[in-house]
Design a protein around this motif. Structure first.
Motif, PDB file in Angstrom:
ATOM      1  N   GLN A 281      12.351   2.084 -27.442  1.00 40.92           N
ATOM      2  CA  GLN A 281      13.607   2.838 -27.433  1.00 40.92           C
ATOM      3  C   GLN A 281      13.883   3.417 -26.058  1.00 40.92           C
ATOM      4  O   GLN A 281      12.981   3.581 -25.253  1.00 40.92           O
TER       5      GLN A 281
ATOM      6  N   GLU B 290      12.083   6.630 -24.907  1.00 35.79           N
ATOM      7  CA  GLU B 290      10.680   6.391 -24.611  1.00 35.79           C
ATOM      8  C   GLU B 290      10.522   5.740 -23.249  1.00 35.79           C
ATOM      9  O   GLU B 290       9.575   6.016 -22.515  1.00 35.79           O
TER      10      GLU B 290
ATOM     11  N   LEU C  72      -1.710  14.166 -26.060  1.00 35.01           N
ATOM     12  CA  LEU C  72      -1.585  13.759 -27.461  1.00 35.01           C
ATOM     13  C   LEU C  72      -0.267  13.023 -27.712  1.00 35.01           C
ATOM     14  O   LEU C  72      -0.230  11.998 -28.376  1.00 35.01           O
ATOM     15  N   ILE C  73       0.814  13.540 -27.150  1.00 36.47           N
ATOM     16  CA  ILE C  73       2.125  12.947 -27.427  1.00 36.47           C
ATOM     17  C   ILE C  73       2.363  11.691 -26.587  1.00 36.47           C
ATOM     18  O   ILE C  73       2.797  10.666 -27.101  1.00 36.47           O
ATOM     19  N   TRP C  74       2.063  11.779 -25.279  1.00 34.47           N
ATOM     20  CA  TRP C  74       2.370  10.638 -24.409  1.00 34.47           C
ATOM     21  C   TRP C  74       1.168   9.730 -24.151  1.00 34.47           C
ATOM     22  O   TRP C  74       1.294   8.722 -23.478  1.00 34.47           O
TER      23      TRP C  74
ATOM     24  N   ILE D 161      -6.083  22.535 -28.680  1.00 40.30           N
ATOM     25  CA  ILE D 161      -4.860  23.004 -29.349  1.00 40.30           C
ATOM     26  C   ILE D 161      -5.202  24.059 -30.398  1.00 40.30           C
ATOM     27  O   ILE D 161      -4.577  25.114 -30.464  1.00 40.30           O
TER      28      ILE D 161
ATOM     29  N   THR E 219       9.621   6.608 -33.981  1.00 36.79           N
ATOM     30  CA  THR E 219       8.646   6.018 -33.049  1.00 36.79           C
ATOM     31  C   THR E 219       7.303   6.725 -33.199  1.00 36.79           C
ATOM     32  O   THR E 219       7.207   7.777 -33.822  1.00 36.79           O
TER      33      THR E 219
ATOM     34  N   LYS F 260       5.657   8.154 -30.888  1.00 41.12           N
ATOM     35  CA  LYS F 260       5.669   9.406 -30.138  1.00 41.12           C
ATOM     36  C   LYS F 260       6.260  10.530 -30.996  1.00 41.12           C
ATOM     37  O   LYS F 260       5.741  11.637 -31.026  1.00 41.12           O
ATOM     38  N   GLN F 261       7.369  10.198 -31.700  1.00 47.39           N
ATOM     39  CA  GLN F 261       7.991  11.202 -32.570  1.00 47.39           C
ATOM     40  C   GLN F 261       7.051  11.598 -33.706  1.00 47.39           C
ATOM     41  O   GLN F 261       6.953  12.773 -34.053  1.00 47.39           O
TER      42      GLN F 261
ATOM     43  N   ARG G 277       3.803  11.579 -33.680  1.00 53.28           N
ATOM     44  CA  ARG G 277       2.753  12.449 -33.150  1.00 53.28           C
ATOM     45  C   ARG G 277       3.282  13.855 -32.916  1.00 53.28           C
ATOM     46  O   ARG G 277       2.611  14.843 -33.164  1.00 53.28           O
ATOM     47  N   THR G 278       4.532  13.940 -32.413  1.00 55.83           N
ATOM     48  CA  THR G 278       5.118  15.246 -32.152  1.00 55.83           C
ATOM     49  C   THR G 278       5.242  16.049 -33.442  1.00 55.83           C
ATOM     50  O   THR G 278       4.891  17.218 -33.490  1.00 55.83           O
TER      51      THR G 278
ATOM     52  N   PHE H  87       3.574  15.611 -36.205  1.00 56.32           N
ATOM     53  CA  PHE H  87       2.223  15.916 -36.671  1.00 56.32           C
ATOM     54  C   PHE H  87       1.703  17.179 -35.973  1.00 56.32           C
ATOM     55  O   PHE H  87       1.141  18.072 -36.595  1.00 56.32           O
ATOM     56  N   LEU H  88       1.983  17.227 -34.675  1.00 58.20           N
ATOM     57  CA  LEU H  88       1.542  18.361 -33.865  1.00 58.20           C
ATOM     58  C   LEU H  88       2.233  19.648 -34.304  1.00 58.20           C
ATOM     59  O   LEU H  88       1.596  20.681 -34.526  1.00 58.20           O
TER      60      LEU H  88
END
Lengths: 252, 168
Positions: free
Chosen positions: A2, A5, A89-91, A172, B2, B4-5, B7-8, B10-11
């Protein structure tokens, strides 16, 4: 992939790229070393010779110039590790993991110095080395144990990918302790004094004692940045040589 | 969604649950995290004789009486209520009239507080002696306000804190 991203990758990649990180680090580390040295020389001169004795604590007040910066940095470094871990964690950025890993022993050292110097101040001033009932003291000690736990994870889990995942979660989850340390003196009665600087009616520290404190803060802050960059660089090189060795043994 | 989303979220979810758990735990611990009670809290609580507690407040001006040897008694006040403390031992360097103190011990059956340990409580103020003297001279000196009972604070305290002439 996307669009958002793809944009993320473009902007973050520059810093997430280990090669670029090492190039930037190599360029700034020598300057940072000089700045750190100067800040410590200036800060210690102000703290030990220029600052006046306190009306109550007399010369003992000078312990504050080490205690307060190391105590705030102990929390600051953990907050940076948490932020780094969230980014990782995210990237999925490896360098962010390694930056957090390199920060941990420095933060642990700050925590230890804060506890140690506080104890030495407490003995003559309060009349005790340590009080188990004090929420500020105990929560700062817990921070030291969280640092040890975080460092232990990297040591005990052999697979660096798995170790990084466990370490991120620890950084975290461990962050819950930070507001507890900070606000312990407001939420509960403690032997430890409340905040002197961040107050509704301005700092309760006189100017003549405040500037040496700021100088020492800058010194410890610069020390952290310098050491963290050096540490991260070493971790990257270690990670790369390890990956190379693994590829060779597996014959890939 | 996605990865990434995912994971976000989840966080965000994880941190939310964690924060809630922490608030609940701290709320449940409540009183046990309190290092000392003020004299006002003690009178409201009705403490059993013999129970180990700590009382914190200001040492009332002029209340320190030295007895034989290391015997000493003084009054701990939050300007609303006060407790008389008996102690046998060395006092810390910062122990001063008008300054904060924490005494650890228990009430005996005679209703007197007997301390086994006395600690000085330092406040958040740091200044050279000349500045402190100047403030006292100008009448701008304030005692450790965290040790003063809320019911008294609203009257405003402009003196050493142990001045009992407030609100009159």
């Amino acid at each position: 992939m996307q669009l958002d991203e793809r944009i993320d990758r473009l902007t973050m990649q520059r810093y997430a790229n280990p090669k670029a990180f090492i190039a930037i680090a190599d360029r700034v580390i020598p300057w940072l070393k000089v700045l750190t040295g100067l800040a410590f020389v200036g800060g210690l001169y102000l703290a030990l010779f220029q600052a006046p004795a306190d009306y109550q604590q007399s010369e003992t007040v000078r312990i504050m110039f080490v205690h307060v910066p190391t105590a705030t940095m102990s929390m600051m470094v953990f907050a940076i590790m948490t932020t780094s871990s969230i980014v990782a964690l995210i990237w999925g950025h490896r360098v962010a993991d390694l930056f957090a890993r390199a920060s941990a022993p420095i933060g642990a050292a700050f925590t230890f110095i804060a506890l140690f110097s506080g104890s030495f101040w407490g003995r003559p001033m309060w009349g005790t080395w340590w009080e188990w009932g004090d929420a500020r003291l105990v929560s700062e000690l817990i921070l030291l144990f969280i640092y040890f736990g975080y460092m232990g994870i990297w040591q005990t889990i052999d697979d660096p990918i798995k170790a990084a995942k466990a370490a991120r979660i620890t950084a975290i989850v461990g962050a819950v302790n930070l507001p507890i340390i900070k606000f312990s003196v407001d939420w509960w009665n403690t032997l430890h004094q409340p905040a002197s600087l961040v107050r509704m009616d301005g700092p309760a520290i006189h100017e003549s004692l405040l500037w040496p404190l700021f100088a020492m803060w800058a010194a410890f802050g610069l020390f952290y940045v310098t050491m963290a960059l050096i540490g991260t660089k070493i971790e990257i090189l270690r990670f790369q040589s390890r990956a190379r060795a693994m590829r060779q043994t597996e014959g890939v | 969604m996605t990865r990434k989303q995912q994971r976000t979220w989840f966080l965000v979810g994880g941190v939310g649950v964690l924060a809630l758990a922490t608030v609940l735990i701290l709320g449940a611990l409540g009183d046990s995290l309190v290092y000392f009670y003020s004299p006002t809290e003690l009178t409201e609580k009705a403490i059993d004789p013999g129970a180990q507690i700590r009382v914190g407040g200001l040492v009332e001006e002029g209340s320190v009486e030295k007895g034989e040897g290391l015997d000493v008694s003084f009054v701990v006040t939050d300007l609303n209520e006060s407790v008389t403390v008996n102690y046998n031992g060395l006092l810390p360097d910062l122990f001063r009239e008008g300054q904060g103190v924490v005494a650890e011990g228990s009430f005996l059956t005679d209703g007197q507080f007997h301390a086994t340990k006395v600690l000085a409580k330092h406040d958040e103020k740091y200044m050279p002696k000349e500045v402190a003297d100047a403030l006292k001279e100008q009448g701008k000196w304030k005692a450790d306000e965290t040790l003063i009972d809320d019911s008294v604070k609203k009257y405003g305290i402009d003196d050493s804190g142990t001045n009992k002439g407030y609100g009159e």
